[in-house]
Design an enzyme around this catalytic site. Structure first.
Site, PDB file in Angstrom:
ATOM      1  N   GLU A 451     -17.896  74.939  -2.298  1.00  0.00           N
ATOM      2  CA  GLU A 451     -17.162  76.036  -1.651  1.00  0.00           C
ATOM      3  C   GLU A 451     -16.314  76.803  -2.670  1.00  0.00           C
ATOM      4  O   GLU A 451     -16.109  78.000  -2.551  1.00  0.00           O
ATOM      5  CB  GLU A 451     -16.302  75.511  -0.492  1.00  0.00           C
ATOM      6  N   HIS A 454     -18.354  79.531  -4.181  1.00  0.00           N
ATOM      7  CA  HIS A 454     -18.340  80.743  -3.348  1.00  0.00           C
ATOM      8  C   HIS A 454     -17.033  81.506  -3.550  1.00  0.00           C
ATOM      9  O   HIS A 454     -17.018  82.729  -3.686  1.00  0.00           O
ATOM     10  CB  HIS A 454     -18.426  80.367  -1.861  1.00  0.00           C
ATOM     11  N   HIS A 457     -16.896  83.423  -6.766  1.00  0.00           N
ATOM     12  CA  HIS A 457     -17.768  84.605  -6.699  1.00  0.00           C
ATOM     13  C   HIS A 457     -17.020  85.745  -6.005  1.00  0.00           C
ATOM     14  O   HIS A 457     -17.148  86.916  -6.363  1.00  0.00           O
ATOM     15  CB  HIS A 457     -19.031  84.241  -5.925  1.00  0.00           C
TER      16      HIS A 457
END
Length: 659
Positions: A451, A454, A457
């Site tokens: 996670e 993510h 990003h």
């Protein structure tokens, strides 16, 4: 500096107020759109930029409501969230079908495309394609039908998820005989302990930590099957919901000029056609299956030796595989949990990211929705980059699973000011109590790293246009690339040495335990691969035509026949709880996990094969992948980073599958 960030002050008491703000913003946006549509000379700056920013403002207000509904679900959050859903769906669908906006975008693109930068061009190209996919070129009756379908689909998907949550909440298995659970870890037995009529009994539920503990450690096969059966037959009312969802998706795809929903889904993804996806999955299956069969054979031999009279069934899998893993590698979750205390793991993850990408994390004190939530500001080379909320412990009213959600996307506003991003990471790890802190299983550590990938990003984006910043504008089958990449470092010895210390004694995790964990990583990995391929193939195949619920069952049976090694019992209605595709964004896209994993495995080996902390490779990954968001196609970014196309064998090497 914190005035740069919104504060999370939404709670049940002021939800209505927040709802009013959302409704007001929608009205405001509608007025604003009419205003910019009336401009004579439309440009990127006076039309496209304000159009993006008004959606950012709306998301800023709605995000806390949907977030609260997922992490602190109550009657109130359900009411407010459900009442706003149709309004928002209608708003976005109407925008997506407004020919005037579409024509304006096309005009601006044709007129300015040579003077626009890459980010701005991508915003327009993506938006024009989105418009065309929402039926902007259609006659009015068909356009209205698409709008109605979208509204109905959003309601059905919400109902599918709510049915599943209600079914998960409403079931309990009461164990009276301690012998049924004597193999369970002490902490799980403690958590399950309740008193009924003055008698101590043990309550197990279908929520992840409780369900997994029972399925992994209970020696009572009959009770295991009882709990398993309850788990795989949750929410039978979803049978007719999924049929209606599939019918509407098919109808929508046909109206938009596609042969089926899979084609529509892939129009915005890296993969070129449903056939390419099917071939990709079948190739993976072909290369993985021989090893998966060997793994199953080994598991059966072990179970037989332990006294099992027939073959290992789906409800035996966790129990015997945990025992075999312990025998082969002497790895069991309970041994490792004391070394993975939640706060220590977070600190270790931050140290790793500091070494790898030069990031600094500073804990701050701001309003949160639950006392167990912690918040951090992120800096790089002394520049404040963003803010991160971590909500990692399981509790009642919180949706199962783990996810990253964005609240604010990095962008520049109308005055050119840089607006920093905000992300949430949510998980369901074992909660802390007065007796013990939150202790993570090795798998939980991986989940946190995943996670965080993510979140990076999203948070490290340097893109100025919100529609293609962070994970926005990234093809769905590339969105898992950074998360899977980061997750692969969770078991690296050099990384584990950062944070794996016993929470009571402070002693580090021994070399031997680290090696066992790393070796166990690929234990039964081909069976795991086959299971994911089963889900992905099922998902793409049910979206190739208009299918009924009975057809769906038939397709699932065929896929299991073709791919599965451990055949689930006939009563397994996995489709009723496949919320990724019936309540999430993975419809005809579940293959993305494996597709992206080819990219991530390839990138991971580039790091590992050159000693992990290679500044040149890390800087290139940071620049080409993490800061560019969705501003360029993912394949182009990967090639800029790696200097070549990704290789499927990297994924097999990662999983320890010998080709």
């Amino acid at each position: 500096m914190s005035h740069l960030f919104p504060e999370f002050e939404v709670k049940d008491e002021n939800l209505e107020k927040q709802k009013e703000k959302v409704l007001k913003q929608i009205q405001e946006n509608k007025k604003q759109i009419e205003k910019i549509l009336s401009l004579q000379n439309k440009t990127y700056e006076n039309f496209v930029k304000p159009y993006q920013l008004m959606q950012v403002k709306l998301n800023l207000l709605f995000s806390p409501i949907s977030h609260l509904n997922y992490v602190k679900n109550s009657q109130k959050t359900q009411e407010v969230y459900s009442s706003l859903l149709p309004v928002l769906t209608e708003y976005y669908t109407a925008l997506g079908q407004d020919e005037r906006i579409y024509r304006s975008f096309k005009e601006i693109y044709d007129k300015e495309k040579d003077s626009l930068n890459q980010e701005q061009r991508k915003v327009l190209e993506d938006s024009i394609r989105e418009f065309e996919l929402s039926g902007v070129n259609l006659p009015e009756d068909k356009r209205n039908r698409v709008k109605d379908i979208n509204i109905r689909l959003s309601q059905l998907q919400n109902r599918f998820a709510q049915n599943l949550l209600d079914a998960t909440d409403s079931y309990e298995l009461i164990i009276e005989d301690l012998r049924d659970i004597e193999e369970l870890p002490e902490t799980d037995i403690e958590k399950a302990k309740i008193t009924i009529d003055g008698k101590t009994v043990y309550r197990f539920t279908l929520h992840q930590p409780s369900y997994i503990a029972f399925m992994t450690y209970s020696g009572n096969r009959q009770k295991r099957e009882e709990l398993y059966r309850a788990y795989v037959t949750r929410a039978p009312e979803n049978e007719e919901i999924l049929e209606e969802i599939l019918t509407l998706r098919y109808e929508k795809a046909k109206i938009l000029g596609f042969s089926n929903y899979a084609e529509l889904s892939l129009a915005t993804k890296m993969a070129q056609s449903p056939q390419q996806v099917i071939d990709f999955l079948r190739e993976l299956a072909r290369k993985s299956r021989p090893q998966a069969e060997k793994e199953y054979e080994e598991l059966n031999k072990y179970a037989e030796k332990s006294g099992l009279k027939d073959k290992v069934q789906a409800y035996d899998f966790a129990y015997y595989s945990e025992k075999l893993k312990k025998e082969k590698f002497d790895v069991n979750d309970e041994q490792y949990k004391p070394y993975f205390e939640k706060n220590r793991v977070i600190e270790g993850l931050f140290n790793f990211l500091n070494r790898l990408f030069k990031l600094d994390f500073e804990k701050i004190n701001v309003p949160v929705w639950d006392p167990s939530v912690s918040v951090y500001q992120i800096y790089r080379k002394d520049k404040l980059i963003g803010r991160l909320y971590l909500d990692l412990e399981a509790r009642e009213g919180k949706r199962d699973g783990a996810w990253m959600d964005e609240w604010v996307t990095h962008h520049t506003d109308e005055k050119g000011n840089e607006i920093p991003p905000v992300a949430f990471i949510v998980a369901n790890f074992s909660p802390s109590s007065e007796k013990s802190p939150s202790l993570l299983r090795p798998y939980d550590v991986e989940t946190l790293f995943h996670e965080m990938g993510h979140a990076l990003h999203h948070l490290l984006s340097e893109v100025k246009e919100p529609f293609v910043s962070g994970i926005s504008g990234v093809e769905w089958d590339a969105v898992e690339f950074p998360s899977q990449f980061l997750e692969k470092f969770a078991y690296e010895p050099e990384v584990l040495k950062n944070f794996a210390f016993h929470y009571k004694t402070g002693e580090p995790l021994s070399e031997d335990m680290i090696n066992r964990l790393k070796n166990a990583k690929n234990f039964l990995s081909a069976l795991g691969m086959i299971r994911q391929i089963e889900f992905a193939l099922f998902d793409i195949l049910i979206h190739l035509d208009k299918y009924t619920a009975a057809d769906v069952q038939g397709i699932l049976d065929k896929v299991r026949e073709e791919v599965s090694v451990i055949k689930p019992p006939p009563y397994n209605k996995f489709q009723w709880s496949f919320s990724h595709i019936f309540a999430g964004g993975y419809a005809a896209g579940y293959y993305s996990y494996k597709w992206a994993e080819v990219l991530s495995a390839d990138a991971y080996f580039m790091f590992v094969d050159s000693g992990i902390y290679n500044d040149e490779i890390a800087e290139s990954f940071y620049e080409e992948i993490l800061t560019k968001g969705g501003s360029r196609p993912a394949m182009e970014l990967f090639k800029n980073f790696a200097g070549r196309e990704p290789q499927i064998d990297a994924l097999l090497r990662l999983s320890g599958i010998n080709v």
